[in-house]
Design a protein around this motif. Structure first.
Motif: not given
Length: 68
Positions: A16-33
């Motif tokens: 279970v990720l905190a909101a800030s962790e979810r946003h960071d992971k989403a940013r990483e995935l978007t950058t990779w994409a």
């Protein structure tokens, strides 16, 4: 002989990720994409399709993270 005992629940239950962790992971995935999309511009055929499919999966996952 070495035996490793693992906790299967720990490896199969998503953390279970905190909101800030979810946003960071989403940013990483978007950058990779974005990188995958850039690579697709110089590729052809199945390689191009693979890069675009990878980008689509990453963006789907990022979207799910932001909406959870």
């Amino acid at each position: 002989m070495s035996v490793t005992i693992i906790n299967l629940e720990e490896h199969t239950t998503p953390a279970v990720l905190a909101a800030s962790e979810r946003h960071d992971k989403a940013r990483e995935l978007t950058t990779w994409a974005t990188g995958q999309i850039a690579r697709s511009q110089t590729a052809t055929g199945a390689v191009r399709a693979g890069h675009l499919a990878n980008a689509a999966r990453a963006l789907d996952e990022a979207s799910a993270l932001l909406h959870s």
